[in-house]
Design an enzyme around this catalytic site. Sequence first.
Site, PDB file in Angstrom:
ATOM      1  N   ARG A 155     -69.160 -75.995  81.942  1.00  0.00           N
ATOM      2  CA  ARG A 155     -69.896 -75.525  83.136  1.00  0.00           C
ATOM      3  C   ARG A 155     -69.045 -74.544  83.939  1.00  0.00           C
ATOM      4  O   ARG A 155     -69.547 -73.560  84.477  1.00  0.00           O
ATOM      5  CB  ARG A 155     -70.309 -76.725  84.005  1.00  0.00           C
ATOM      6  CG  ARG A 155     -71.485 -77.490  83.393  1.00  0.00           C
ATOM      7  CD  ARG A 155     -71.568 -78.907  83.882  1.00  0.00           C
ATOM      8  NE  ARG A 155     -71.959 -79.035  85.264  1.00  0.00           N
ATOM      9  CZ  ARG A 155     -71.921 -80.181  85.941  1.00  0.00           C
ATOM     10  NH1 ARG A 155     -71.517 -81.291  85.340  1.00  0.00           N
ATOM     11  NH2 ARG A 155     -72.296 -80.231  87.196  1.00  0.00           N
ATOM     12  N   ARG A 195     -69.137 -88.677  90.551  1.00  0.00           N
ATOM     13  CA  ARG A 195     -70.470 -88.613  91.192  1.00  0.00           C
ATOM     14  C   ARG A 195     -71.421 -89.669  90.633  1.00  0.00           C
ATOM     15  O   ARG A 195     -71.468 -89.922  89.432  1.00  0.00           O
ATOM     16  CB  ARG A 195     -71.090 -87.238  90.971  1.00  0.00           C
ATOM     17  CG  ARG A 195     -72.550 -87.180  91.454  1.00  0.00           C
ATOM     18  CD  ARG A 195     -73.101 -85.802  91.513  1.00  0.00           C
ATOM     19  NE  ARG A 195     -72.831 -85.013  90.346  1.00  0.00           N
ATOM     20  CZ  ARG A 195     -72.955 -83.691  90.308  1.00  0.00           C
ATOM     21  NH1 ARG A 195     -73.338 -83.038  91.388  1.00  0.00           N
ATOM     22  NH2 ARG A 195     -72.697 -83.029  89.208  1.00  0.00           N
ATOM     23  N   ARG A 230     -78.241 -68.114  89.163  1.00  0.00           N
ATOM     24  CA  ARG A 230     -76.996 -68.449  88.472  1.00  0.00           C
ATOM     25  C   ARG A 230     -76.508 -67.321  87.574  1.00  0.00           C
ATOM     26  O   ARG A 230     -75.464 -67.435  86.964  1.00  0.00           O
ATOM     27  CB  ARG A 230     -77.270 -69.600  87.504  1.00  0.00           C
ATOM     28  CG  ARG A 230     -77.244 -70.980  88.072  1.00  0.00           C
ATOM     29  CD  ARG A 230     -75.893 -71.547  87.996  1.00  0.00           C
ATOM     30  NE  ARG A 230     -75.720 -72.857  87.446  1.00  0.00           N
ATOM     31  CZ  ARG A 230     -76.104 -74.003  87.959  1.00  0.00           C
ATOM     32  NH1 ARG A 230     -76.847 -74.049  89.009  1.00  0.00           N
ATOM     33  NH2 ARG A 230     -75.759 -75.132  87.399  1.00  0.00           N
ATOM     34  N   ARG A 288     -74.770 -88.738  85.813  1.00  0.00           N
ATOM     35  CA  ARG A 288     -75.405 -87.638  85.076  1.00  0.00           C
ATOM     36  C   ARG A 288     -74.738 -87.448  83.721  1.00  0.00           C
ATOM     37  O   ARG A 288     -73.512 -87.523  83.614  1.00  0.00           O
ATOM     38  CB  ARG A 288     -75.284 -86.340  85.891  1.00  0.00           C
ATOM     39  CG  ARG A 288     -76.493 -86.065  86.737  1.00  0.00           C
ATOM     40  CD  ARG A 288     -76.306 -84.927  87.687  1.00  0.00           C
ATOM     41  NE  ARG A 288     -75.845 -83.677  87.101  1.00  0.00           N
ATOM     42  CZ  ARG A 288     -75.701 -82.547  87.788  1.00  0.00           C
ATOM     43  NH1 ARG A 288     -76.005 -82.533  89.089  1.00  0.00           N
ATOM     44  NH2 ARG A 288     -75.267 -81.463  87.221  1.00  0.00           N
ATOM     45  N   LYS A 307     -73.172 -78.438  96.867  1.00  0.00           N
ATOM     46  CA  LYS A 307     -74.436 -77.749  97.180  1.00  0.00           C
ATOM     47  C   LYS A 307     -75.563 -78.763  97.414  1.00  0.00           C
ATOM     48  O   LYS A 307     -76.313 -78.662  98.380  1.00  0.00           O
ATOM     49  CB  LYS A 307     -74.842 -76.807  96.021  1.00  0.00           C
ATOM     50  CG  LYS A 307     -73.801 -75.731  95.722  1.00  0.00           C
ATOM     51  CD  LYS A 307     -74.238 -74.818  94.602  1.00  0.00           C
ATOM     52  CE  LYS A 307     -74.412 -75.473  93.246  1.00  0.00           C
ATOM     53  NZ  LYS A 307     -73.148 -75.991  92.647  1.00  0.00           N
TER      54      LYS A 307
HETATM   55  P1  AP5 Z   1     -72.813 -82.343  94.852  1.00  0.00           P
HETATM   56  O1  AP5 Z   1     -73.344 -82.112  96.212  1.00  0.00           O
HETATM   57  O2  AP5 Z   1     -73.640 -83.134  93.911  1.00  0.00           O
HETATM   58  O3  AP5 Z   1     -72.333 -80.936  94.197  1.00  0.00           O
HETATM   59  P2  AP5 Z   1     -73.158 -79.721  93.617  1.00  0.00           P
HETATM   60  O4  AP5 Z   1     -72.500 -78.471  94.067  1.00  0.00           O
HETATM   61  O5  AP5 Z   1     -74.623 -79.869  93.903  1.00  0.00           O
HETATM   62  O6  AP5 Z   1     -72.818 -79.948  92.090  1.00  0.00           O
HETATM   63  P3  AP5 Z   1     -73.705 -79.888  90.782  1.00  0.00           P
HETATM   64  O7  AP5 Z   1     -72.847 -80.432  89.682  1.00  0.00           O
HETATM   65  O8  AP5 Z   1     -75.060 -80.550  90.968  1.00  0.00           O
HETATM   66  O9  AP5 Z   1     -73.878 -78.394  90.590  1.00  0.00           O
HETATM   67  P4  AP5 Z   1     -74.200 -77.710  89.327  1.00  0.00           P
HETATM   68  O10 AP5 Z   1     -74.488 -76.380  89.868  1.00  0.00           O
HETATM   69  O11 AP5 Z   1     -73.221 -77.777  88.232  1.00  0.00           O
HETATM   70  O12 AP5 Z   1     -75.420 -78.584  88.722  1.00  0.00           O
HETATM   71  P5  AP5 Z   1     -76.993 -78.329  88.656  1.00  0.00           P
HETATM   72  O13 AP5 Z   1     -77.660 -79.615  88.800  1.00  0.00           O
HETATM   73  O14 AP5 Z   1     -77.385 -77.186  89.519  1.00  0.00           O
HETATM   74  O15 AP5 Z   1     -71.360 -83.022  95.019  1.00  0.00           O
HETATM   75  C1  AP5 Z   1     -70.579 -83.365  93.888  1.00  0.00           C
HETATM   76  C2  AP5 Z   1     -69.813 -84.667  94.192  1.00  0.00           C
HETATM   77  O16 AP5 Z   1     -68.865 -84.395  95.237  1.00  0.00           O
HETATM   78  C3  AP5 Z   1     -70.707 -85.811  94.700  1.00  0.00           C
HETATM   79  O17 AP5 Z   1     -70.246 -87.023  94.177  1.00  0.00           O
HETATM   80  C4  AP5 Z   1     -70.517 -85.790  96.239  1.00  0.00           C
HETATM   81  O18 AP5 Z   1     -70.653 -87.079  96.817  1.00  0.00           O
HETATM   82  C5  AP5 Z   1     -69.083 -85.268  96.359  1.00  0.00           C
HETATM   83  N1  AP5 Z   1     -68.880 -84.451  97.563  1.00  0.00           N
HETATM   84  C6  AP5 Z   1     -69.727 -83.501  98.080  1.00  0.00           C
HETATM   85  N2  AP5 Z   1     -69.196 -82.936  99.186  1.00  0.00           N
HETATM   86  C7  AP5 Z   1     -67.985 -83.564  99.381  1.00  0.00           C
HETATM   87  C8  AP5 Z   1     -66.950 -83.423 100.365  1.00  0.00           C
HETATM   88  N3  AP5 Z   1     -67.051 -82.529 101.377  1.00  0.00           N
HETATM   89  N4  AP5 Z   1     -65.865 -84.207 100.258  1.00  0.00           N
HETATM   90  C9  AP5 Z   1     -65.738 -85.115  99.216  1.00  0.00           C
HETATM   91  N5  AP5 Z   1     -66.700 -85.294  98.268  1.00  0.00           N
HETATM   92  C10 AP5 Z   1     -67.806 -84.517  98.345  1.00  0.00           C
HETATM   93  O19 AP5 Z   1     -77.122 -77.799  87.142  1.00  0.00           O
HETATM   94  C11 AP5 Z   1     -76.933 -78.652  86.052  1.00  0.00           C
HETATM   95  C12 AP5 Z   1     -77.294 -77.910  84.778  1.00  0.00           C
HETATM   96  O20 AP5 Z   1     -78.683 -77.504  84.817  1.00  0.00           O
HETATM   97  C13 AP5 Z   1     -76.525 -76.602  84.527  1.00  0.00           C
HETATM   98  O21 AP5 Z   1     -75.280 -76.822  83.905  1.00  0.00           O
HETATM   99  C14 AP5 Z   1     -77.518 -75.845  83.638  1.00  0.00           C
HETATM  100  O22 AP5 Z   1     -77.495 -76.345  82.316  1.00  0.00           O
HETATM  101  C15 AP5 Z   1     -78.866 -76.222  84.245  1.00  0.00           C
HETATM  102  N6  AP5 Z   1     -79.279 -75.303  85.324  1.00  0.00           N
HETATM  103  C16 AP5 Z   1     -79.481 -75.620  86.627  1.00  0.00           C
HETATM  104  N7  AP5 Z   1     -79.841 -74.525  87.321  1.00  0.00           N
HETATM  105  C17 AP5 Z   1     -79.849 -73.492  86.429  1.00  0.00           C
HETATM  106  C18 AP5 Z   1     -80.105 -72.104  86.556  1.00  0.00           C
HETATM  107  N8  AP5 Z   1     -80.422 -71.553  87.740  1.00  0.00           N
HETATM  108  N9  AP5 Z   1     -80.015 -71.334  85.433  1.00  0.00           N
HETATM  109  C19 AP5 Z   1     -79.714 -71.876  84.243  1.00  0.00           C
HETATM  110  N10 AP5 Z   1     -79.439 -73.174  84.055  1.00  0.00           N
HETATM  111  C20 AP5 Z   1     -79.508 -73.981  85.153  1.00  0.00           C
END
Ligand code: AP5
Length: 233
Positions: A184, A140, A95, A173, A20
């Site tokens: 997660r 990552r 979420r 991270r 994402k």
């Molecule tokens: P990346 O693009 O970073 O993936 P992502 O989907 O953004 O993954 P996240 O882990 O950031 O999502 P998340 O939803 O768990 O975390 P968030 O920060 O929102 O890609 C991942 C890896 O894959 C990278 O190394 C990239 O290079 C690689 N990659 C990408 N595309 C590729 C491809 N096509 N081929 C190969 N490799 C590829 O949330 C973190 C925490 O914050 C949550 O656990 C929660 O505690 C809190 N939080 C955040 N939002 C909320 C909410 N709305 N409500 C409640 N708590 C929340």
Amino acid sequence: MAEPFLPGPVLLLGAPGVGKGTQAQLLMADYGIPQISTGDILRDNIARGTDLGKAAKGLMDQGQLVSDEMVNEMVGARLAQPDVKRGYILDGYPRTIGQAEWLDAHLVSLEQSAGAVVLPLVAVNIRVDEQVLLRRITGRRICSQCKHIYNVYFKAPKREGICDIDGAPLQHRSDDTEAAFTERMKAYHALTAPVIEHYSKQGRFREVDGDRSVEAVTAAIELSLRQLRQVGL
Ligand code: AP5
């Protein structure tokens, strides 16, 4: 000359690590609209030591969700900024069903108070197998300055630990461990999967296969956005 295509408000949905953030950064560059990542806003609050950051840190490190109230308030404040007028990409929000219902109601109230027709939300769900996700998460690395996203297995920087773009050190991270990933994914299945159902029922929804090259995924998302807005077909 024809106006460039603007996708309006977009939700990027999908499990942890589907891409994402990677895709939101590319769409932001292509369309000139901001990425709103609730995870990034929370991490910024942690780095600045705010009350919100202090309340969120323990939950995030354990792979649990932060409360709907905190996150909704944060998103409400972000959507009040002037740079969202032409559209935006919501990454990692909503979420939970509570967040989705809050967002739907908030957008209706914003439209009513603006007295103008605002484009409805469109949602794109990125799908990737869970076994692939674990390597994406543990591999990552993120630039400490420009936040560009790398992966030691799939998209390594030219120099280990250093950002190709600005030479700043890369960071790992604190929730990118196997243990936090398991939590997660549990939160994702229990609380976030129903959000996908919620938006698919509304009809303005597409799914793309995220287990392809980054460029192929971007192309599929951009095609979906044109289909959803019925532009340029
Ligand atoms: P990346 O693009 O970073 O993936 P992502 O989907 O953004 O993954 P996240 O882990 O950031 O999502 P998340 O939803 O768990 O975390 P968030 O920060 O929102 O890609 C991942 C890896 O894959 C990278 O190394 C990239 O290079 C690689 N990659 C990408 N595309 C590729 C491809 N096509 N081929 C190969 N490799 C590829 O949330 C973190 C925490 O914050 C949550 O656990 C929660 O505690 C809190 N939080 C955040 N939002 C909320 C909410 N709305 N409500 C409640 N708590 C929340």
